[in-house]
Design a protein around this motif. Structure first.
Motif, short mmCIF file in Angstrom:
data_model
loop_
_atom_site.label_atom_id
_atom_site.label_comp_id
_atom_site.label_asym_id
_atom_site.label_seq_id
_atom_site.Cartn_x
_atom_site.Cartn_y
_atom_site.Cartn_z
N LEU A 14 0.83 -1.21 0.00
CA LEU A 14 0.00 0.00 0.00
C LEU A 14 0.86 1.26 0.00
O LEU A 14 0.55 2.24 -0.68
N THR A 15 1.95 1.22 0.75
CA THR A 15 2.87 2.35 0.76
C THR A 15 3.49 2.53 -0.62
O THR A 15 3.58 3.65 -1.13
N ALA A 16 3.89 1.43 -1.25
CA ALA A 16 4.47 1.49 -2.60
C ALA A 16 3.46 2.03 -3.61
O ALA A 16 3.84 2.77 -4.52
N SER A 17 2.19 1.68 -3.46
CA SER A 17 1.20 2.18 -4.41
C SER A 17 1.04 3.69 -4.27
O SER A 17 0.88 4.39 -5.27
N GLU A 18 1.09 4.20 -3.06
CA GLU A 18 1.00 5.65 -2.86
C GLU A 18 2.26 6.35 -3.41
O GLU A 18 2.18 7.37 -4.09
N TYR A 19 3.41 5.78 -3.13
CA TYR A 19 4.68 6.34 -3.61
C TYR A 19 4.70 6.32 -5.15
O TYR A 19 5.13 7.28 -5.79
N ALA A 20 4.24 5.22 -5.75
CA ALA A 20 4.20 5.08 -7.21
C ALA A 20 3.32 6.16 -7.84
O ALA A 20 3.64 6.69 -8.90
N ALA A 21 2.22 6.48 -7.17
CA ALA A 21 1.34 7.54 -7.68
C ALA A 21 2.06 8.88 -7.69
O ALA A 21 1.92 9.67 -8.64
N TRP A 22 2.85 9.15 -6.66
CA TRP A 22 3.62 10.41 -6.62
C TRP A 22 4.61 10.50 -7.77
O TRP A 22 4.86 11.56 -8.31
N LEU A 23 5.17 9.34 -8.14
CA LEU A 23 6.16 9.30 -9.22
C LEU A 23 5.52 9.10 -10.60
O LEU A 23 6.23 8.99 -11.59
N ARG A 24 4.20 9.02 -10.63
CA ARG A 24 3.43 8.83 -11.88
C ARG A 24 3.81 7.52 -12.58
O ARG A 24 3.94 7.48 -13.80
N LEU A 25 3.98 6.47 -11.79
CA LEU A 25 4.27 5.15 -12.36
C LEU A 25 2.97 4.42 -12.65
O LEU A 25 1.97 4.63 -11.98
#
Length: 141
Positions: free
Chosen positions: A60-71
């Protein structure tokens, strides 16, 4: 174990009353794990990332981080309710983490002939080879 820690006041936040001290301490290690993985992978903008066990703490943390990086995030989860949770969190592409072969076929179909640029893995056995099979030649694991 230490009973006290010193840190810059700008890095401190008040612990919400609904969060236990034990749960609050896990947030730090979860975010640090994801941060280090993303910094070392150097994935930014429009890249395709697979996160296994996406409904867990690191996932879940990675999904939020990925959204910030537009992945573009692809996630795996077991139970249908976890797939629903991921869709509510903005993860549009999910596959089952119950069986590696069906997971690989589902992800390959969703990728539409493209390859993954990165994999954040927490699964074992057949999922490792399945993930590598979907990874681009210069992809990060």
């Amino acid at each position: 174990l230490a009973s006290h820690v010193c840190c810059d006041a700008r890095l401190q936040v008040r612990k919400p009353s609904a969060v236990s001290f034990e749960a609050a301490t896990t947030l730090i290690s979860t975010w640090c794990t994801v941060h280090v993985a993303f910094v070392r992978s150097r994935l930014v903008g429009s890249r395709r990332l697979l996160v296994h066990a996406t409904a867990g703490g690191v996932g879940l943390t990675a999904s939020e981080y990925a959204a910030w990086l537009r992945l573009r995030l692809f996630g795996t989860a077991g139970a249908p309710r976890k797939h629903h949770l991921l869709r509510c969190c903005g993860v549009r592409s999910t596959a089952s983490s119950r069986q590696a072969a069906s997971c690989g076929h589902s992800l390959a179909s969703q990728l539409g002939g493209r390859r993954l640029d990165g994999v954040l893995n927490s699964l074992s056995a057949d999922f490792i080879s399945t993930s590598f099979a979907l990874l681009a030649p210069a992809g990060r694991f």
